[in-house]
Design an enzyme around this catalytic site. Structure first.
Site, PDB file in Angstrom:
ATOM      1  N   HIS A 112      -1.199  -3.856   3.471  1.00 29.85           N
ATOM      2  CA  HIS A 112      -2.140  -2.942   2.377  1.00 29.85           C
ATOM      3  C   HIS A 112      -3.507  -3.069   2.947  1.00 29.85           C
ATOM      4  CE1 HIS A 112       1.120  -3.818  -0.658  1.00 29.85           C
ATOM      5  NE2 HIS A 112       1.417  -4.586  -0.011  1.00 29.85           N
ATOM      6  N   TYR A 113      -4.252  -2.072   2.305  1.00 26.15           N
ATOM      7  CA  TYR A 113      -5.746  -2.532   2.166  1.00 26.15           C
ATOM      8  C   TYR A 113      -6.028  -2.626   0.872  1.00 26.15           C
ATOM      9  CZ  TYR A 113      -6.769   2.773   1.243  1.00 26.15           C
ATOM     10  OH  TYR A 113      -6.577   4.012   1.013  1.00 26.15           O
ATOM     11  N   THR A 114      -7.006  -3.403   0.381  1.00 25.15           N
ATOM     12  CA  THR A 114      -7.330  -3.510  -0.960  1.00 25.15           C
ATOM     13  C   THR A 114      -7.870  -2.540  -1.848  1.00 25.15           C
ATOM     14  OG1 THR A 114      -9.579  -4.371  -0.274  1.00 25.15           O
ATOM     15  CG2 THR A 114      -7.813  -6.372  -0.515  1.00 25.15           C
ATOM     16  N   GLU A 154      -2.763  -8.357   2.084  1.00 21.93           N
ATOM     17  CA  GLU A 154      -3.870  -7.361   1.922  1.00 21.93           C
ATOM     18  C   GLU A 154      -5.081  -7.404   2.793  1.00 21.93           C
ATOM     19  OE1 GLU A 154      -4.288  -5.231  -0.671  1.00 21.93           O
ATOM     20  OE2 GLU A 154      -2.592  -5.476  -2.258  1.00 21.93           O
ATOM     21  N   HIS A 185       2.050  -0.009   3.256  1.00 17.16           N
ATOM     22  CA  HIS A 185       2.300   0.535   1.782  1.00 17.16           C
ATOM     23  C   HIS A 185       2.413   1.865   1.772  1.00 17.16           C
ATOM     24  CE1 HIS A 185       1.134  -0.309  -2.722  1.00 17.16           C
ATOM     25  NE2 HIS A 185       2.030  -0.281  -2.532  1.00 17.16           N
ATOM     26  N   ASP A 236      -2.386   3.571   2.360  1.00 18.14           N
ATOM     27  CA  ASP A 236      -2.772   2.253   2.876  1.00 18.14           C
ATOM     28  C   ASP A 236      -1.526   1.691   3.655  1.00 18.14           C
ATOM     29  OD1 ASP A 236      -1.703   1.510   0.255  1.00 18.14           O
ATOM     30  OD2 ASP A 236      -2.364  -0.554   0.747  1.00 18.14           O
TER      31      ASP A 236
END
Length: 237
Positions: free
Chosen positions: A26-28, A91, A133, A143
């Site tokens: 994921h990215y945040t 993340e 994700h 993401d």
């Protein structure tokens, strides 16, 4: 195990119901690491992940691997509907598309690779089950996005590589492409979103949601063993 991990326990987890077979990146999507950590450890937010990696390469553990972190939400991959139960979630601190999306920092990628290798090795996670994700929730998520360097992971066998050789357009109809996309692993509820997710992962230079010959050829290759499979068939010919 990896040394130097910072512990910041999140209360947002419950019990797993499935063995670990997936790894989800994921990215945040928040302005900075502190904001992301605060959210991932806030009981009211009801979200978490197992690990977070800052842009300067610090690894933060939020949830123990034997617990079910709440990172994937309503998601599906290769017949698994409870993705949270079957996965480890990582993340990566990045503002994301809403706050100034940018390439992932080099220290962050350098920290990610050994962490992934350790996790994948311990659980025997296959390359086809290392996903973003957006792969498991294409109608909701973008993401880690088109700037994430999947090819770098593929070079060390931590992701499926993009097929590039001996590509042949099978001339499928759009409906046939979507059926093949489901066979590969995606849930196709929103057709265009599923195609965009596939493109972000395997053709990031052009994420337009349009099924074209290049998309068809890449997907056919993935379903038949990628470049190595194509070369083996060429050799037999």
């Amino acid at each position: 195990m990896i040394d130097g991990i910072i512990e910041r326990p999140s209360p947002n987890f419950d019990a797993r119901k499935l063995p670990i077979t997936l790894l989800v990146l994921h990215y945040t999507g928040m302005v900075d690491a502190a904001s992301a950590i605060d959210r991932l450890t806030d009981p009211a937010a009801k979200v978490s992940s197992h690990y977070l990696i800052t842009e300067d390469g610090q690894i933060v553990r939020l949830v123990d691997e034997d617990k079910r972190a709440w990172h994937a939400g309503n998601a599906h991959w290769r017949g698994i509907d409870d993705v949270n139960s079957a996965s480890i979630g990582i993340e990566l601190v990045n503002p994301g598309h809403e706050h100034g999306y940018r390439p992932f920092a080099e220290p962050q990628m350098q920290a990610l690779l050994p962490l992934m290798a350790d996790i994948v090795g311990r659980y025997g996670i296959t390359r086809g089950n290392i996903v973003g994700h957006s792969d498991v929730a294409p109608a909701r998520k973008d993401d880690p996005g088109e700037l994430f360097d999947w090819e770098r992971l593929a070079k060390v066998r931590l992701a499926l590589p993009r097929p590039r050789r001996h590509l042949t357009d099978p001339l499928w109809s759009d409906a046939s492409f979507l059926l093949a996309l489901e066979r590969f692993g995606y849930q196709v509820v929103d057709d265009k979103a599923a195609v965009r997710a596939f493109q972000r992962r395997f053709r990031p230079a052009n994420v337009d949601g349009i099924i074209d010959g290049e998309c068809r050829a890449i997907l056919l290759s993935l379903l038949t063993g990628g470049d190595k499979g194509a070369e083996a068939r060429q050799g037999r010919g």
